[in-house]
Design an enzyme around this catalytic site. Sequence first.
Site, PDB file in Angstrom:
ATOM      1  N   ILE A 121       0.909  -1.156   0.000  1.00  0.00           N
ATOM      2  CA  ILE A 121       0.000   0.000   0.000  1.00  0.00           C
ATOM      3  C   ILE A 121       0.943   1.199   0.000  1.00  0.00           C
ATOM      4  O   ILE A 121       1.568   1.506   1.009  1.00  0.00           O
ATOM      5  CB  ILE A 121      -0.935   0.014   1.225  1.00  0.00           C
ATOM      6  CG1 ILE A 121      -1.858  -1.205   1.214  1.00  0.00           C
ATOM      7  CG2 ILE A 121      -1.755   1.312   1.239  1.00  0.00           C
ATOM      8  CD1 ILE A 121      -2.776  -1.324   2.424  1.00  0.00           C
ATOM      9  N   PRO A 122       1.096   1.862  -1.149  1.00  0.00           N
ATOM     10  CA  PRO A 122       2.228   2.769  -1.374  1.00  0.00           C
ATOM     11  C   PRO A 122       2.112   4.155  -0.738  1.00  0.00           C
ATOM     12  O   PRO A 122       2.021   5.175  -1.426  1.00  0.00           O
ATOM     13  CB  PRO A 122       2.270   2.864  -2.900  1.00  0.00           C
ATOM     14  CG  PRO A 122       0.844   2.697  -3.312  1.00  0.00           C
ATOM     15  CD  PRO A 122       0.260   1.712  -2.343  1.00  0.00           C
ATOM     16  N   CYS A 123       2.186   4.206   0.578  1.00  0.00           N
ATOM     17  CA  CYS A 123       2.150   5.495   1.269  1.00  0.00           C
ATOM     18  C   CYS A 123       3.366   6.350   0.932  1.00  0.00           C
ATOM     19  O   CYS A 123       3.328   7.574   1.101  1.00  0.00           O
ATOM     20  CB  CYS A 123       2.006   5.301   2.775  1.00  0.00           C
ATOM     21  SG  CYS A 123       3.231   4.223   3.517  1.00  0.00           S
ATOM     22  N   HIS A 124       4.422   5.746   0.406  1.00  0.00           N
ATOM     23  CA  HIS A 124       5.612   6.518   0.008  1.00  0.00           C
ATOM     24  C   HIS A 124       5.310   7.436  -1.176  1.00  0.00           C
ATOM     25  O   HIS A 124       6.058   8.371  -1.426  1.00  0.00           O
ATOM     26  CB  HIS A 124       6.783   5.582  -0.325  1.00  0.00           C
ATOM     27  CG  HIS A 124       6.505   4.607  -1.421  1.00  0.00           C
ATOM     28  ND1 HIS A 124       5.834   3.413  -1.188  1.00  0.00           N
ATOM     29  CD2 HIS A 124       6.774   4.645  -2.748  1.00  0.00           C
ATOM     30  CE1 HIS A 124       5.727   2.762  -2.326  1.00  0.00           C
ATOM     31  NE2 HIS A 124       6.286   3.488  -3.301  1.00  0.00           N
TER      32      HIS A 124
END
Length: 162
Positions: A116-119
Amino acid sequence: MPQISINTPVGAITVFAFEDQIVALDWGFVDEIESTAVLEEAKKQLTAYFAGQLTRFDLPLAPDGTDFQKAVWDAMCQIPAGKTATYKDLATVAGSPKAFQSVGTACGLNPIPIIIPCHRVLASGDKPGGYSGQGGLETKRTLLKIEGVDLPLGSDQGSFDL
């Protein structure tokens, strides 16, 4: 709980599964590996991601959080690799346009970072915002660089950790 550890360019990570769904990703290596088919697939996809050969994960995810947090995490998964969005953008997509601070909280509580690409989430003005994973903003910068985003994340940009 079944888990598998992987060495990556951002350090060792461990992926956890429950009932054939990915429920968490954490930094560190565990000695006791109890793998499953979904964990082997996660390892395969993460390896391909770090090699620059995968831009979108296709794994069954079951992050634990509030309805709003889940809406934010779903919105994060819609950000394509190599692109970024702001906290404000995600607040709008999640149905609460003024809740960008709550989006920041959801980013910090994301139980399955990288997948889950919070970056890919930035503060306004393309400032890096924060990153709660091991290595902080340097890890965020490394993940973005793998995706072709060269975002300077120096302390002179007013960055903060969530």
